[in-house]
Design an enzyme around this catalytic site. Structure first.
Site, PDB file in Angstrom:
ATOM      1  N   GLU A  41       0.854  -1.184   0.000  1.00 49.89           N
ATOM      2  CA  GLU A  41       0.000   0.000   0.000  1.00 49.89           C
ATOM      3  C   GLU A  41       0.890   1.235   0.000  1.00 49.89           C
ATOM      4  O   GLU A  41       1.743   1.405   0.876  1.00 49.89           O
ATOM      5  CB  GLU A  41      -0.923   0.027   1.216  1.00 49.89           C
ATOM      6  CG  GLU A  41      -1.849   1.233   1.201  1.00 49.89           C
ATOM      7  CD  GLU A  41      -2.881   1.208   2.307  1.00 49.89           C
ATOM      8  OE1 GLU A  41      -4.035   1.609   2.048  1.00 49.89           O
ATOM      9  OE2 GLU A  41      -2.554   0.784   3.433  1.00 49.89           O
ATOM     10  N   ILE A  42       0.693   2.080  -0.982  1.00 47.30           N
ATOM     11  CA  ILE A  42       1.443   3.324  -1.085  1.00 47.30           C
ATOM     12  C   ILE A  42       0.618   4.424  -0.437  1.00 47.30           C
ATOM     13  O   ILE A  42      -0.474   4.748  -0.902  1.00 47.30           O
ATOM     14  CB  ILE A  42       1.739   3.653  -2.558  1.00 47.30           C
ATOM     15  CG1 ILE A  42       2.534   2.514  -3.207  1.00 47.30           C
ATOM     16  CG2 ILE A  42       2.495   4.964  -2.673  1.00 47.30           C
ATOM     17  CD1 ILE A  42       2.599   2.588  -4.709  1.00 47.30           C
ATOM     18  N   SER A  49      -5.664   2.316   7.427  1.00 47.66           N
ATOM     19  CA  SER A  49      -5.894   1.487   6.250  1.00 47.66           C
ATOM     20  C   SER A  49      -5.054   0.218   6.294  1.00 47.66           C
ATOM     21  O   SER A  49      -5.548  -0.876   5.995  1.00 47.66           O
ATOM     22  CB  SER A  49      -5.585   2.293   4.980  1.00 47.66           C
ATOM     23  OG  SER A  49      -5.839   1.543   3.823  1.00 47.66           O
ATOM     24  N   ASP A  67       5.556   5.424   2.845  1.00 51.39           N
ATOM     25  CA  ASP A  67       5.133   6.811   2.999  1.00 51.39           C
ATOM     26  C   ASP A  67       6.386   7.676   3.163  1.00 51.39           C
ATOM     27  O   ASP A  67       7.446   7.180   3.559  1.00 51.39           O
ATOM     28  CB  ASP A  67       4.228   6.955   4.234  1.00 51.39           C
ATOM     29  CG  ASP A  67       3.302   8.159   4.147  1.00 51.39           C
ATOM     30  OD1 ASP A  67       2.083   7.968   4.012  1.00 51.39           O
ATOM     31  OD2 ASP A  67       3.812   9.304   4.206  1.00 51.39           O
ATOM     32  N   ASP A  86      10.238   7.826  -0.912  1.00 53.21           N
ATOM     33  CA  ASP A  86       9.483   8.488  -1.977  1.00 53.21           C
ATOM     34  C   ASP A  86       8.986   7.449  -2.973  1.00 53.21           C
ATOM     35  O   ASP A  86       9.786   6.690  -3.538  1.00 53.21           O
ATOM     36  CB  ASP A  86      10.397   9.495  -2.673  1.00 53.21           C
ATOM     37  CG  ASP A  86       9.716  10.310  -3.749  1.00 53.21           C
ATOM     38  OD1 ASP A  86       8.645   9.911  -4.238  1.00 53.21           O
ATOM     39  OD2 ASP A  86      10.284  11.357  -4.127  1.00 53.21           O
ATOM     40  N   GLN A  87       7.687   7.415  -3.221  1.00 54.13           N
ATOM     41  CA  GLN A  87       7.122   6.412  -4.117  1.00 54.13           C
ATOM     42  C   GLN A  87       7.617   6.533  -5.553  1.00 54.13           C
ATOM     43  O   GLN A  87       7.517   5.577  -6.320  1.00 54.13           O
ATOM     44  CB  GLN A  87       5.592   6.481  -4.113  1.00 54.13           C
ATOM     45  CG  GLN A  87       5.012   7.691  -4.854  1.00 54.13           C
ATOM     46  CD  GLN A  87       3.507   7.589  -5.011  1.00 54.13           C
ATOM     47  OE1 GLN A  87       2.773   8.078  -4.159  1.00 54.13           O
ATOM     48  NE2 GLN A  87       3.037   6.965  -6.085  1.00 54.13           N
ATOM     49  N   ASP A 109      -2.334   4.684  -3.063  1.00 57.97           N
ATOM     50  CA  ASP A 109      -3.115   5.727  -2.399  1.00 57.97           C
ATOM     51  C   ASP A 109      -2.135   6.750  -1.833  1.00 57.97           C
ATOM     52  O   ASP A 109      -2.254   7.198  -0.710  1.00 57.97           O
ATOM     53  CB  ASP A 109      -3.980   5.110  -1.291  1.00 57.97           C
ATOM     54  CG  ASP A 109      -4.906   6.121  -0.629  1.00 57.97           C
ATOM     55  OD1 ASP A 109      -5.206   7.165  -1.257  1.00 57.97           O
ATOM     56  OD2 ASP A 109      -5.327   5.883   0.522  1.00 57.97           O
ATOM     57  N   HIS A 112      -0.921  11.129  -5.058  1.00 56.51           N
ATOM     58  CA  HIS A 112      -1.948  11.486  -6.059  1.00 56.51           C
ATOM     59  C   HIS A 112      -1.430  12.476  -7.090  1.00 56.51           C
ATOM     60  O   HIS A 112      -2.209  12.963  -7.912  1.00 56.51           O
ATOM     61  CB  HIS A 112      -3.231  12.017  -5.406  1.00 56.51           C
ATOM     62  CG  HIS A 112      -3.757  11.131  -4.325  1.00 56.51           C
ATOM     63  ND1 HIS A 112      -3.886   9.771  -4.475  1.00 56.51           N
ATOM     64  CD2 HIS A 112      -4.188  11.417  -3.051  1.00 56.51           C
ATOM     65  CE1 HIS A 112      -4.368   9.248  -3.350  1.00 56.51           C
ATOM     66  NE2 HIS A 112      -4.555  10.216  -2.483  1.00 56.51           N
TER      67      HIS A 112
END
Length: 214
Positions: A41-42, A49, A67, A86-87, A109, A112
């Site tokens: 999960e990003i 969550s 995150d 960093d994604q 998530d 964005h």
């Protein structure tokens, strides 16, 4: 217990979601419950969550949250691991793969921001195996300038996805399009309000078939 019931029963830590996401989650994720898999999960935020997904998928699933906020590290527990980075940084994403393996499911998530969404997808998706799922949510930001969005901006994930749909049907374009290896072994692409889902698989033989013996 359904995912919606799990969500309603959890108040600490909190979870922020759009209500219409839950049947979409169930449609694509339900078959993977109580299996051994890696769920990435990003975007961790308050940690609610990640806890919800841990309850939903069961104890055999590794939940990895990423995150940029170091405070998110406090949400590690049981089968939940949190890594800070960093994604859109390929070195960071590779470190996640090196530590945990290639994820079976990715849920973006994160920031964005369109450039982050694109960079993450372009790095992770080709590495995923058949029967894996890549889901991106909150794609309404693809229409918002503050998130690098815009209806006519060719670099939003939504507009790039229109080309991805053409790649899914590449065999039928009669040579009008060149192959984009990014979409190799994509079995299906689904779109919903604010959500896109890419499903990996080995496409079956594309040929006409007839029933009966005639």
């Amino acid at each position: 217990m359904s995912l919606w019931e799990t969500f309603l029963s959890q108040s600490n830590p909190p979870i922020y979601k759009w209500a219409h996401y839950f049947p979409i989650y169930e449609r694509h994720f339900a078959q993977h419950r109580n299996r051994s898999l890696t769920f990435l999960e990003i975007g961790v935020a308050w940690g609610g969550s990640a806890k919800m997904w841990s309850k939903y998928f069961g104890p055999m699933t590794k939940i990895i949250g990423i995150d940029i906020d170091p405070n998110c590290k406090q949400h590690e527990c049981n089968n939940i691991s949190i890594r800070i980075g960093d994604q859109s940084d390929p070195k960071f994403l590779q470190s996640i793969i090196d530590e945990f393996g290639v994820p079976d499911i990715v849920l973006d998530d994160g920031s964005h921001q369109q450039n982050h969404i694109n960079s993450t997808f372009e790095f992770l998706y080709p590495k995923m195996d058949k029967n894996s799922i890549y889901m991106i949510e909150d794609l309404h930001t693809a229409y918002w300038p503050d998130w690098q969005g815009g209806l006519t901006n060719p670099n939003t994930f939504i507009n790039k996805s229109k080309g991805y749909i053409d790649q899914l049907n590449l065999d039928h374009t009669k040579g009008q399009l060149e192959r984009n290896p990014l979409l190799d072994n994509t079995f299906a692409i689904s779109f919903y309000d604010s959500i896109a889902v890419f499903e990996k698989g080995e496409p079956y033989a594309k040929k006409d078939v007839w029933s009966g013996n005639d």
